[in-house]
Design an enzyme around this catalytic site. Structure first.
Site, PDB file in Angstrom:
ATOM      1  N   ASP A   1      10.923   3.284   7.059  1.00 36.15           N
ATOM      2  CA  ASP A   1      10.837   2.038   7.440  1.00 36.15           C
ATOM      3  C   ASP A   1      11.347   1.353   8.711  1.00 36.15           C
ATOM      4  O   ASP A   1      12.212   2.260   8.485  1.00 36.15           O
ATOM      5  CB  ASP A   1      10.939   0.595   6.671  1.00 36.15           C
ATOM      6  CG  ASP A   1      10.267  -0.592   6.682  1.00 36.15           C
ATOM      7  OD1 ASP A   1      10.627  -1.038   7.678  1.00 36.15           O
ATOM      8  OD2 ASP A   1       9.097  -0.672   5.557  1.00 36.15           O
TER       9      ASP A   1
ATOM     10  N   ASN B   1     -13.845  -6.727   1.381  1.00 38.48           N
ATOM     11  CA  ASN B   1     -13.088  -8.116   1.048  1.00 38.48           C
ATOM     12  C   ASN B   1     -13.891  -9.126   1.452  1.00 38.48           C
ATOM     13  O   ASN B   1     -13.439 -10.668   0.210  1.00 38.48           O
ATOM     14  CB  ASN B   1     -11.942  -7.983   1.751  1.00 38.48           C
ATOM     15  CG  ASN B   1     -10.720  -7.568   1.160  1.00 38.48           C
ATOM     16  OD1 ASN B   1     -11.133  -6.647  -0.196  1.00 38.48           O
ATOM     17  ND2 ASN B   1      -9.450  -6.920   2.144  1.00 38.48           N
TER      18      ASN B   1
ATOM     19  N   CYS C   1      -5.004 -10.844   2.537  1.00 40.22           N
ATOM     20  CA  CYS C   1      -6.067 -10.116   2.994  1.00 40.22           C
ATOM     21  C   CYS C   1      -7.339 -10.594   3.088  1.00 40.22           C
ATOM     22  O   CYS C   1      -8.216 -10.571   3.660  1.00 40.22           O
ATOM     23  CB  CYS C   1      -6.192  -9.193   1.590  1.00 40.22           C
ATOM     24  SG  CYS C   1      -5.690  -7.576   1.843  1.00 40.22           S
TER      25      CYS C   1
ATOM     26  N   PHE D   1     -15.566 -12.586  -9.679  1.00 39.74           N
ATOM     27  CA  PHE D   1     -14.613 -13.136  -8.320  1.00 39.74           C
ATOM     28  C   PHE D   1     -15.798 -14.354  -8.542  1.00 39.74           C
ATOM     29  O   PHE D   1     -16.553 -14.510  -7.184  1.00 39.74           O
ATOM     30  CB  PHE D   1     -15.060 -12.136  -7.162  1.00 39.74           C
ATOM     31  CG  PHE D   1     -13.990 -11.305  -7.053  1.00 39.74           C
ATOM     32  CD1 PHE D   1     -13.428 -10.306  -7.950  1.00 39.74           C
ATOM     33  CD2 PHE D   1     -12.798 -11.744  -6.349  1.00 39.74           C
ATOM     34  CE1 PHE D   1     -12.211  -9.095  -7.175  1.00 39.74           C
ATOM     35  CE2 PHE D   1     -11.474 -11.141  -6.087  1.00 39.74           C
ATOM     36  CZ  PHE D   1     -11.823 -10.136  -6.977  1.00 39.74           C
ATOM     37  N   LEU D   2     -16.810 -14.652  -9.564  1.00 43.98           N
ATOM     38  CA  LEU D   2     -17.282 -15.684  -9.622  1.00 43.98           C
ATOM     39  C   LEU D   2     -16.376 -16.759 -10.510  1.00 43.98           C
ATOM     40  O   LEU D   2     -17.100 -18.182 -11.060  1.00 43.98           O
ATOM     41  CB  LEU D   2     -19.017 -15.738 -10.245  1.00 43.98           C
ATOM     42  CG  LEU D   2     -19.422 -14.805  -9.551  1.00 43.98           C
ATOM     43  CD1 LEU D   2     -20.398 -14.556 -10.666  1.00 43.98           C
ATOM     44  CD2 LEU D   2     -20.108 -15.981  -8.067  1.00 43.98           C
ATOM     45  N   ASN D   3     -15.480 -16.735 -10.113  1.00 41.71           N
ATOM     46  CA  ASN D   3     -14.189 -18.062 -10.376  1.00 41.71           C
ATOM     47  C   ASN D   3     -14.200 -19.170  -8.978  1.00 41.71           C
ATOM     48  O   ASN D   3     -13.694 -18.986  -8.347  1.00 41.71           O
ATOM     49  CB  ASN D   3     -13.238 -17.505 -11.139  1.00 41.71           C
ATOM     50  CG  ASN D   3     -12.435 -16.613 -12.753  1.00 41.71           C
ATOM     51  OD1 ASN D   3     -13.861 -17.287 -13.198  1.00 41.71           O
ATOM     52  ND2 ASN D   3     -12.601 -15.376 -12.093  1.00 41.71           N
TER      53      ASN D   3
ATOM     54  N   VAL E   1       1.394  -1.348  -0.191  1.00 41.44           N
ATOM     55  CA  VAL E   1      -0.069   0.238  -0.181  1.00 41.44           C
ATOM     56  C   VAL E   1       0.442   1.436   0.208  1.00 41.44           C
ATOM     57  O   VAL E   1       1.214   1.826  -0.280  1.00 41.44           O
ATOM     58  CB  VAL E   1      -0.887   0.312   1.106  1.00 41.44           C
ATOM     59  CG1 VAL E   1      -1.507   1.487   1.774  1.00 41.44           C
ATOM     60  CG2 VAL E   1      -2.198  -1.030   1.007  1.00 41.44           C
TER      61      VAL E   1
ATOM     62  N   ARG F   1      -5.442  -4.089  -5.272  1.00 40.77           N
ATOM     63  CA  ARG F   1      -5.143  -5.983  -5.474  1.00 40.77           C
ATOM     64  C   ARG F   1      -3.763  -5.882  -6.192  1.00 40.77           C
ATOM     65  O   ARG F   1      -3.281  -4.973  -7.003  1.00 40.77           O
ATOM     66  CB  ARG F   1      -6.582  -6.262  -6.750  1.00 40.77           C
ATOM     67  CG  ARG F   1      -7.635  -6.969  -6.862  1.00 40.77           C
ATOM     68  CD  ARG F   1      -7.984  -6.666  -7.815  1.00 40.77           C
ATOM     69  NE  ARG F   1      -8.489  -5.448  -8.342  1.00 40.77           N
ATOM     70  CZ  ARG F   1      -8.480  -5.089  -9.655  1.00 40.77           C
ATOM     71  NH1 ARG F   1      -9.245  -7.519 -10.425  1.00 40.77           N
ATOM     72  NH2 ARG F   1      -8.816  -4.344 -10.535  1.00 40.77           N
ATOM     73  N   GLU F   2      -2.997  -6.502  -5.753  1.00 43.04           N
ATOM     74  CA  GLU F   2      -1.817  -6.681  -5.919  1.00 43.04           C
ATOM     75  C   GLU F   2      -1.823  -6.770  -7.479  1.00 43.04           C
ATOM     76  O   GLU F   2      -2.593  -7.963  -7.792  1.00 43.04           O
ATOM     77  CB  GLU F   2      -1.066  -7.604  -4.986  1.00 43.04           C
ATOM     78  CG  GLU F   2      -0.385  -7.697  -3.746  1.00 43.04           C
ATOM     79  CD  GLU F   2       0.048  -8.382  -3.368  1.00 43.04           C
ATOM     80  OE1 GLU F   2       0.472 -10.049  -3.720  1.00 43.04           O
ATOM     81  OE2 GLU F   2      -0.234  -8.708  -2.096  1.00 43.04           O
TER      82      GLU F   2
HETATM   83  C1  UDX Z   1      -7.711  -8.200  -2.591  1.00 44.03           C
HETATM   84  C2  UDX Z   1      -9.162  -7.154  -2.966  1.00 44.03           C
HETATM   85  O1  UDX Z   1      -9.661  -7.768  -4.579  1.00 44.03           O
HETATM   86  C3  UDX Z   1      -8.356  -5.800  -2.765  1.00 44.03           C
HETATM   87  O2  UDX Z   1      -9.920  -5.206  -3.232  1.00 44.03           O
HETATM   88  C4  UDX Z   1      -7.999  -5.631  -1.541  1.00 44.03           C
HETATM   89  O3  UDX Z   1      -7.682  -4.129  -1.366  1.00 44.03           O
HETATM   90  C5  UDX Z   1      -6.916  -6.594  -1.518  1.00 44.03           C
HETATM   91  O4  UDX Z   1      -6.955  -7.821  -1.374  1.00 44.03           O
HETATM   92  P1  UDX Z   1      -5.778  -9.164  -3.446  1.00 44.03           P
HETATM   93  O5  UDX Z   1      -5.988  -9.805  -2.412  1.00 44.03           O
HETATM   94  O6  UDX Z   1      -4.719  -8.766  -4.242  1.00 44.03           O
HETATM   95  O7  UDX Z   1      -6.857  -8.078  -3.410  1.00 44.03           O
HETATM   96  O8  UDX Z   1      -5.934 -10.446  -5.166  1.00 44.03           O
HETATM   97  P2  UDX Z   1      -7.602 -10.467  -5.819  1.00 44.03           P
HETATM   98  O9  UDX Z   1      -7.683 -10.622  -7.277  1.00 44.03           O
HETATM   99  O10 UDX Z   1      -8.223  -9.915  -5.324  1.00 44.03           O
HETATM  100  O11 UDX Z   1      -7.868 -11.837  -5.426  1.00 44.03           O
HETATM  101  C6  UDX Z   1      -7.405 -12.528  -4.326  1.00 44.03           C
HETATM  102  C7  UDX Z   1      -8.024 -14.092  -4.123  1.00 44.03           C
HETATM  103  O12 UDX Z   1      -9.064 -14.693  -5.192  1.00 44.03           O
HETATM  104  C8  UDX Z   1      -6.620 -14.693  -5.539  1.00 44.03           C
HETATM  105  O13 UDX Z   1      -6.276 -16.075  -4.273  1.00 44.03           O
HETATM  106  C9  UDX Z   1      -7.583 -15.230  -6.240  1.00 44.03           C
HETATM  107  O14 UDX Z   1      -6.616 -16.476  -6.836  1.00 44.03           O
HETATM  108  C10 UDX Z   1      -8.613 -15.549  -5.976  1.00 44.03           C
HETATM  109  N1  UDX Z   1     -10.100 -15.417  -7.348  1.00 44.03           N
HETATM  110  C11 UDX Z   1     -10.353 -14.558  -6.869  1.00 44.03           C
HETATM  111  C12 UDX Z   1     -11.101 -16.500  -6.894  1.00 44.03           C
HETATM  112  O15 UDX Z   1     -10.430 -17.421  -6.350  1.00 44.03           O
HETATM  113  N2  UDX Z   1     -11.990 -16.646  -7.865  1.00 44.03           N
HETATM  114  C13 UDX Z   1     -12.361 -15.352  -8.112  1.00 44.03           C
HETATM  115  O16 UDX Z   1     -13.106 -15.104  -8.915  1.00 44.03           O
HETATM  116  C14 UDX Z   1     -11.409 -14.287  -8.272  1.00 44.03           C
END
Ligand code: UDX
Length: 428
Positions: A30, A206, A258, A247-249, A11, A146-147
């Site tokens: 840091d 989240n 996170c 996020f429906l995978n 961040v 997101r990363e």
């Molecule tokens: C997440 C939030 O998206 C972000 O807004 C917050 O500030 C930090 O946490 P991040 O953890 O970087 O971001 O990655 P993200 O792309 O959201 O994916 C998180 C996890 O969910 C990954 O392991 C990904 O593989 C998984 N995922 C994502 C699924 O299993 N299915 C999906 O459909 C989408």
């Protein structure tokens, strides 16, 4: 306006670069001397696409230090320290408390705004304010990036949420608005609210995304049982415009700190307040369960499965990142190894492979897929969702592999192409 940012994690680095790009003078602190030394030499201490290039662009406006004393020079101090969960799922607030105490001890002039960027449970901003005393203005302003997409997320957020203590001074509100004027002018929703509402927003956002993932993952198990296809089923759901498609995978479950940490913290916040978060508890359980489901799928494929010589592709918690925290791939390998499997691992990102060697020396990582003797490989397991995986020379691999079986934990391969080549293809 001079701005300080405490801690040089994900961040921080995006926030610091963004502010420097807008022309603010940014100083990053840091307590990790090695990290600061690297940054002074413009070594990007973590991997994120475009980070190195952007860091080079803003050299003039960013400085690094380990000394809190220099805080006196600035008007706004961002605190972006790590807030992991402890063994009982509570958020560990030690880092944020320590940073607050250091700010208090090292500041002579009290006319400062402290902006809490870290994700913190309800009540933390009040605690920080109590540590700092009445002359400090505490503002909460967590990040939703997101990363891997962090830079893009930062420059084009869906919203900016700025969370004020009820009686915050008008002057402080104006300062923060000035800071975020870039977004306000672009008509990106800018929400000002109170601490209590605010502190829950990040957890709720989240946890809601995690809920979508667990929902589709749970359905994937039923779909599998009755012979339905979860990808087609997901399409059938999200074509309804009220349900957004992201996020429906159905995969191996969510990873990284996170989602797992925020879901667990929210469960704990329910119970601390004498309530039960039924949905959110189920989300967490389903996520644990999904990995076992996938493992059973592998195990049940052959009665006399020879666990030896598995090739597992990709290691990080998601593509294009070197971050291994709570990676499903790492969790999977540990379970496979418990069963006696000999596993070879590969991740296309060199920094991810380096991190595996440092933190998981017991994992056998290879640097180049060309070096794999496929005649000795029994299975291929895909654990992270790299699209580029489709570009591998599958025909060549098929001609060499000992047993042409692929378990795709991310439903990422083109199944028709893979099956046509002759592979036995098992997905979620
Ligand atoms: C997440 C939030 O998206 C972000 O807004 C917050 O500030 C930090 O946490 P991040 O953890 O970087 O971001 O990655 P993200 O792309 O959201 O994916 C998180 C996890 O969910 C990954 O392991 C990904 O593989 C998984 N995922 C994502 C699924 O299993 N299915 C999906 O459909 C989408």
């Amino acid at each position: 306006m001079k701005i300080w940012i405490i801690w040089t994690g994900y961040v921080w680095l995006i926030q610091a670069i963004w502010l420097a790009k807008l022309g603010f003078d940014v100083v990053s602190l840091d307590i990790d001397e090695k990290k600061i030394e690297d940054l002074k030499n413009w070594i990007a201490v973590i991997y994120e696409p475009w980070l190195k290039e952007l860091l080079a662009e803003v050299k003039e406006n960013i400085k690094f230090t380990t000394n809190y004393k220099d805080l006196n020079d600035c008007e706004i101090i961002f605190v972006a320290v790590w807030t992991p969960q402890d063994k009982r799922w509570r958020t560990n607030k030690d880092f944020i408390h320590k940073a607050s105490i250091s700010i208090k001890q090292n500041l002579e002039n009290n006319d400062k705004v402290i902006v809490i960027k870290s994700t913190v449970p309800v009540g933390t901003n009040k605690e920080v304010s109590e540590i700092l005393g009445e002359w400090f203005e505490v503002v909460s302003n967590p990040e939703f990036l997101r990363e891997w997409k962090a830079i893009n997320d930062f420059f084009e957020p869906d919203r900016v949420v700025v969370w004020f203590w009820k009686n915050v001074k008008w002057k402080t509100k104006e300062k923060i608005r000035k800071l975020y004027n870039y977004f306000i002018e672009k008509n990106i929703p800018y929400i000002e609210t109170t601490w209590e509402t605010a502190e829950l927003i990040k957890y709720a956002a989240n946890s809601f995304l995690a809920t979508k993932i667990s929902f589709i993952n749970e359905l994937s198990q039923l779909a599998d049982k009755v012979g339905a296809d979860i990808q087609e089923l997901a399409n059938g759901i999200w074509l309804d415009k009220r349900i957004w498609k992201s996020f429906l995978n159905a995969w191996l479950g969510y990873g990284w700190s996170c989602f797992p940490k925020d879901v667990k913290s929210l469960i704990h916040q329910f119970s601390e307040n004498g309530l039960k978060g039924n949905i959110i508890e189920a989300v967490d359980n389903t996520n644990q369960n999904q990995l076992n489901y996938f493992l059973n799928k592998i195990e049940n494929f052959y009665d006399d499965l020879d666990w030896k010589n598995l090739l597992v592709l990709w290691l990080a918690f998601k593509p294009d990142t070197d971050d291994l925290r709570e990676s499903r791939a790492i969790a999977l390998i540990q379970k496979l190894q418990e069963k006696g499997a000999e596993v070879v691992w590969y991740d296309p990102l060199e920094k991810a492979r380096e991190n595996v060697r440092t933190f998981y020396p017991e994992i056998n990582v290879i640097d180049d897929l060309q070096n794999v003797d496929f005649s000795k490989i029994n299975w291929i397991i895909i654990a992270t969702e790299y699209e580029s995986f489709n570009d591998l020379d599958w025909e060549n691999i098929f001609s060499k592999i000992s047993m042409p079986v692929i378990f795709d934990g991310r439903n990422i391969l083109d199944k028709n192409k893979i099956k046509k080549i002759g592979f036995i293809y098992k997905k979620i």
